[in-house]
Design a protein around this motif. Structure first.
Motif, PDB file in Angstrom:
ATOM      1  N   PHE A   1       0.876  -1.226   0.056  1.00 24.58           N
ATOM      2  CA  PHE A   1      -0.019  -0.012   0.048  1.00 24.58           C
ATOM      3  C   PHE A   1       0.824   1.276  -0.091  1.00 24.58           C
ATOM      4  CE2 PHE A   1      -2.359   3.356   2.234  1.00 24.58           C
ATOM      5  CZ  PHE A   1      -3.425   3.576   1.405  1.00 24.58           C
ATOM      6  N   GLY A   2       1.904   1.152   0.792  1.00 23.81           N
ATOM      7  CA  GLY A   2       2.938   2.760   0.864  1.00 23.81           C
ATOM      8  C   GLY A   2       3.433   2.663  -0.375  1.00 23.81           C
TER       9      GLY A   2
ATOM     10  N   ASP B   1       0.551   5.660  -4.963  1.00 25.65           N
ATOM     11  CA  ASP B   1      -0.103   7.180  -4.614  1.00 25.65           C
ATOM     12  C   ASP B   1      -1.795   6.941  -4.607  1.00 25.65           C
ATOM     13  OD1 ASP B   1      -1.019   6.714  -7.210  1.00 25.65           O
ATOM     14  OD2 ASP B   1       0.532   7.906  -8.207  1.00 25.65           O
ATOM     15  N   CYS B   2      -2.175   8.000  -4.603  1.00 24.68           N
ATOM     16  CA  CYS B   2      -3.633   8.056  -4.441  1.00 24.68           C
ATOM     17  C   CYS B   2      -4.436   7.430  -5.411  1.00 24.68           C
ATOM     18  CB  CYS B   2      -4.255   9.516  -4.221  1.00 24.68           C
ATOM     19  SG  CYS B   2      -4.105  10.861  -5.570  1.00 24.68           S
ATOM     20  N   SER B   3      -3.900   7.172  -6.662  1.00 23.37           N
ATOM     21  CA  SER B   3      -4.665   6.169  -7.846  1.00 23.37           C
ATOM     22  C   SER B   3      -4.756   4.836  -7.437  1.00 23.37           C
ATOM     23  CB  SER B   3      -3.725   6.931  -9.126  1.00 23.37           C
ATOM     24  OG  SER B   3      -2.581   6.068  -9.077  1.00 23.37           O
ATOM     25  N   GLY B   4      -3.541   4.376  -6.540  1.00 24.82           N
ATOM     26  CA  GLY B   4      -3.787   3.174  -6.116  1.00 24.82           C
ATOM     27  C   GLY B   4      -2.495   2.520  -7.253  1.00 24.82           C
ATOM     28  N   TRP B   5      -2.015   3.311  -7.849  1.00 26.47           N
ATOM     29  CA  TRP B   5      -0.699   2.580  -8.742  1.00 26.47           C
ATOM     30  C   TRP B   5       0.539   3.018  -8.075  1.00 26.47           C
ATOM     31  CZ3 TRP B   5      -2.081   4.918 -14.271  1.00 26.47           C
ATOM     32  CH2 TRP B   5      -3.448   4.436 -14.609  1.00 26.47           C
ATOM     33  N   ILE B   6       1.483   2.126  -8.351  1.00 27.99           N
ATOM     34  CA  ILE B   6       2.799   2.280  -7.760  1.00 27.99           C
ATOM     35  C   ILE B   6       3.413   3.873  -8.242  1.00 27.99           C
ATOM     36  CG2 ILE B   6       4.365   1.480  -9.807  1.00 27.99           C
ATOM     37  CD1 ILE B   6       5.888  -0.128  -7.564  1.00 27.99           C
ATOM     38  N   HIS B   7       3.865   4.454  -7.120  1.00 29.83           N
ATOM     39  CA  HIS B   7       4.665   5.617  -7.408  1.00 29.83           C
ATOM     40  C   HIS B   7       5.912   5.573  -7.953  1.00 29.83           C
ATOM     41  CE1 HIS B   7       5.079   9.905  -6.570  1.00 29.83           C
ATOM     42  NE2 HIS B   7       6.022   9.644  -5.941  1.00 29.83           N
ATOM     43  N   PHE B   8       6.234   6.112  -8.970  1.00 27.96           N
ATOM     44  CA  PHE B   8       7.386   5.786  -9.753  1.00 27.96           C
ATOM     45  C   PHE B   8       8.748   5.411  -9.068  1.00 27.96           C
ATOM     46  CE2 PHE B   8       8.013  10.379  -9.761  1.00 27.96           C
ATOM     47  CZ  PHE B   8       9.350  10.564  -9.634  1.00 27.96           C
ATOM     48  N   PRO B   9       9.029   6.288  -8.126  1.00 32.67           N
ATOM     49  CA  PRO B   9      10.257   5.837  -7.366  1.00 32.67           C
ATOM     50  C   PRO B   9      10.302   4.564  -6.654  1.00 32.67           C
ATOM     51  CG  PRO B   9       9.478   7.843  -6.162  1.00 32.67           C
ATOM     52  CD  PRO B   9       8.417   7.579  -7.369  1.00 32.67           C
ATOM     53  N   LYS B  10       9.198   4.262  -6.243  1.00 27.98           N
ATOM     54  CA  LYS B  10       9.096   3.023  -5.349  1.00 27.98           C
ATOM     55  C   LYS B  10       9.588   1.964  -6.071  1.00 27.98           C
ATOM     56  CE  LYS B  10       7.324   4.845  -1.712  1.00 27.98           C
ATOM     57  NZ  LYS B  10       7.867   4.554  -0.506  1.00 27.98           N
ATOM     58  N   ILE B  11       9.289   1.741  -7.612  1.00 28.01           N
ATOM     59  CA  ILE B  11      10.107   0.718  -8.369  1.00 28.01           C
ATOM     60  C   ILE B  11      11.404   0.031  -7.934  1.00 28.01           C
ATOM     61  CG2 ILE B  11      10.767   1.692 -10.468  1.00 28.01           C
ATOM     62  CD1 ILE B  11       8.430  -1.240 -10.213  1.00 28.01           C
TER      63      ILE B  11
ATOM     64  N   ARG C   1      -0.232  -2.204  -9.223  1.00 30.60           N
ATOM     65  CA  ARG C   1      -1.158  -1.648  -8.555  1.00 30.60           C
ATOM     66  C   ARG C   1      -0.937  -2.207  -7.171  1.00 30.60           C
ATOM     67  NH1 ARG C   1      -3.979  -1.486 -13.455  1.00 30.60           N
ATOM     68  NH2 ARG C   1      -5.379   0.288 -13.544  1.00 30.60           N
ATOM     69  N   PHE C   2      -1.470  -1.582  -6.044  1.00 34.49           N
ATOM     70  CA  PHE C   2      -1.393  -2.183  -4.564  1.00 34.49           C
ATOM     71  C   PHE C   2      -1.796  -3.740  -4.762  1.00 34.49           C
ATOM     72  CE2 PHE C   2      -4.127  -3.584  -0.763  1.00 34.49           C
ATOM     73  CZ  PHE C   2      -3.049  -3.622   0.000  1.00 34.49           C
ATOM     74  N   GLY C   3      -1.016  -4.618  -4.129  1.00 30.38           N
ATOM     75  CA  GLY C   3      -1.420  -6.168  -3.955  1.00 30.38           C
ATOM     76  C   GLY C   3      -0.810  -7.111  -5.200  1.00 30.38           C
TER      77      GLY C   3
END
Length: 130
Positions: free
Chosen positions: A14-15, A18-28, A69-71
């Motif tokens: 989840f962390g 972003d608010c869209s539920g898609w991975i925030h780019f730096p988290k990859i 996406r989350f999950g």
């Protein structure tokens, strides 16, 4: 990637999103770094040490092909494109259900405890190039 050196399983938390539920780019890069560290650890290579230094990133690049996406359960495939005197140029692919969702490159440099580049010794070079 034809034949990765290392394959690492992970899941989008989840962390990571972003608010869209898609991975925030730096988290990859967190997932790629987990794969890199798992590979180095499996080879018996010190990742970071106050006394010995570490492997900071000096360049990263990533192309995104499909949103994660989350999950989502993912697989990070990691390879080495080039071994320099003090650097490693890694390549990676992030897959979900066999589909490449992201791919890229990163370069790390072997440094001493003061951040100065160190030549990668023959023993470490052999472990990296297995």
């Amino acid at each position: 990637m034809l034949k990765p050196l290392h394959v690492h399983q992970s899941q989008i938390a989840f962390g990571d999103t972003d608010c869209s539920g898609w991975i925030h780019f730096p988290k990859i890069f967190r997932h790629v770094e987990e794969a890199e560290h798992a590979y180095l650890e499996a080879q018996g290579i010190t990742i970071i040490s106050r006394e010995e230094g570490g492997w900071p990133r000096v360049h990263v690049a990533c192309d995104f092909k499909s949103p994660l996406r989350f999950g989502d359960r993912i697989e990070v495939q990691l390879g080495i494109e080039r071994l320099g005197a003090a650097s490693v140029s890694w390549v990676f692919e992030v897959l979900r259900d066999g589909e490449v969702c992201a791919h890229g490159k990163m370069t790390t440099v072997r440094v001493d405890a003061h951040g100065k580049p160190l030549v990668i010794d023959d023993a470490t070079r052999a472990k990296l190039a297995r």
